[in-house]
Design an enzyme around this catalytic site. Structure first.
Site, mmCIF file in Angstrom:
data_model
loop_
_atom_site.group_PDB
_atom_site.id
_atom_site.type_symbol
_atom_site.label_atom_id
_atom_site.label_comp_id
_atom_site.label_asym_id
_atom_site.label_seq_id
_atom_site.Cartn_x
_atom_site.Cartn_y
_atom_site.Cartn_z
ATOM 1 N N GLU A 28 21.627 20.753 58.024
ATOM 2 C CA GLU A 28 21.670 20.792 56.558
ATOM 3 C C GLU A 28 22.688 19.794 56.017
ATOM 4 O O GLU A 28 22.530 19.258 54.920
ATOM 5 C CB GLU A 28 22.051 22.193 56.073
ATOM 6 C CG GLU A 28 21.025 23.269 56.380
ATOM 7 C CD GLU A 28 21.564 24.673 56.140
ATOM 8 O OE1 GLU A 28 20.779 25.537 55.725
ATOM 9 O OE2 GLU A 28 22.776 24.920 56.382
ATOM 10 N N LYS A 188 17.324 33.623 48.907
ATOM 11 C CA LYS A 188 17.909 34.549 49.889
ATOM 12 C C LYS A 188 18.549 33.698 50.979
ATOM 13 O O LYS A 188 17.872 32.913 51.632
ATOM 14 C CB LYS A 188 16.799 35.412 50.487
ATOM 15 C CG LYS A 188 17.191 36.195 51.733
ATOM 16 C CD LYS A 188 16.002 36.962 52.292
ATOM 17 C CE LYS A 188 16.404 37.793 53.508
ATOM 18 N NZ LYS A 188 16.563 36.988 54.737
ATOM 19 N N ASP A 189 19.857 33.870 51.170
ATOM 20 C CA ASP A 189 20.516 33.061 52.201
ATOM 21 C C ASP A 189 21.436 33.930 53.062
ATOM 22 O O ASP A 189 21.362 35.157 53.012
ATOM 23 C CB ASP A 189 21.257 31.865 51.577
ATOM 24 C CG ASP A 189 22.664 32.212 51.125
ATOM 25 O OD1 ASP A 189 22.939 33.416 50.857
ATOM 26 O OD2 ASP A 189 23.499 31.293 51.048
ATOM 27 N N ASP A 214 11.474 28.475 53.246
ATOM 28 C CA ASP A 214 10.480 29.493 53.628
ATOM 29 C C ASP A 214 10.338 30.478 52.488
ATOM 30 O O ASP A 214 11.270 30.678 51.711
ATOM 31 C CB ASP A 214 10.958 30.220 54.897
ATOM 32 C CG ASP A 214 12.354 30.789 54.725
ATOM 33 O OD1 ASP A 214 12.460 31.957 54.297
ATOM 34 O OD2 ASP A 214 13.352 30.081 54.976
#
Ligand code: SAH
Length: 254
Positions: A28, A188-189, A214
């Site tokens: 990332e 959502k992480d 996703d």
């Protein structure tokens, strides 16, 4: 190029102020670092932890990237809230940033308009996995950790906004999903709320920039979607995160 770019040794001078961008995974961070001209293996943030840092320290308002680093026992990126907490704590204490940005990938929600590649800043940041029915503790576990108001930056850069929620799991069991629905999560992480919690204690303004790899509400397995879309999402992070960081610096300048 500074010493931090090419060596494990502690550079002569740490950056001071500016923005710290906290990223969980090396993949990332790679594109973001490339955009900022930050190459090399990075410098050690704290001797007991694998976290690494790079900085445009020559600038008045340094942009410093920190990653959680590779877990020495398991040989994979140190994802999740524990590493996010220690990395953020060490980075804030060492670099005294004016603002902190949690940047990375996330799960999105087709039901709330999300698609692969959708990009968000946060309107609030919470945990979706913490449940305890004891007064006071219930509220602490569910609290919004607080974000710097950034609707203006988002519309300027053409980015979406919405609640970001965090847990230490890639899956989404029913109780967690119910909480995400309740707060209207768009992302959502596994790090943002932990980074924000440390920022709140230190009184440092916080934002999150998340790109969807996703869809949580898609029948295909999350990890399959994640791995297929990680490279493209990292390219998108490289494209947008430096602009978000610069905008946050402008927004918080005195
Ligand atoms: N098997 C993967 C594991 C990635 S974990 C690998 O190592 O290649 C997922 C990471 O991406 C976390 O740091 C998290 O913040 C983010 N992420 C992406 N999609 C996510 C989702 N649906 N739920 C939680 N975190 C997600």
């Amino acid at each position: 190029m500074s010493a931090a770019d090419v060596t494990d040794a502690t550079p002569a001078a740490d950056p001071a102020g500016g923005v710290v961008i906290v990223v969980a995974m090396a993949a990332e961070a790679a594109g973001i670092r490339a955009q900022l001209g930050l190459d090399g293996r990075g410098a050690v943030l704290h001797p007991a932890f694998p976290a690494r840092w790079w900085s445009t320290a020559a600038l008045d308002d340094p942009i410093t990237v920190v990653t959680n680093g590779v877990d020495p026992d398991f040989g994979v990126d140190s994802i999740g809230t524990q590493a996010a907490t220690t990395t953020t704590l060490h980075a804030i204490e060492r670099f005294t940033p004016r603002v902190v940005l949690s940047a990375g990938t996330c799960g999105g929600f087709a039901a709330r308009g999300g698609a692969i590649g959708s990009t968000y800043l946060a309107t609030e940041v919470r945990r979706h996995d913490r449940r305890i029915e004891v007064d006071g503790m219930r509220e602490m576990m569910r609290a919004d950790e607080g974000v710097l108001e950034a609707a203006g930056i988002a519309s300027e850069l053409g980015i979406g906004v919405g609640p970001v929620t965090t847990s230490d799991s890639l899956d989404a069991p029913p109780l967690d999903l119910a909480r995400m629905t309740e707060v209207g999560a768009v992302a959502k992480d596994m790090e943002a709320a932990a980074v924000a919690w440390v920022c709140r204690r230190h009184g440092v303004p916080f934002q999150a920039c998340k790109v969807v790899t996703d869809l949580v509400d898609d029948p295909e397995q999350t990890q399959v979607q994640f791995l297929r879309n990680l490279a493209a999402a990292s390219d998108r992070l490289a494209e947008i995160v430096p602009s978000v960081a610069t905008a946050l610096l402008r927004h918080t300048s005195t």
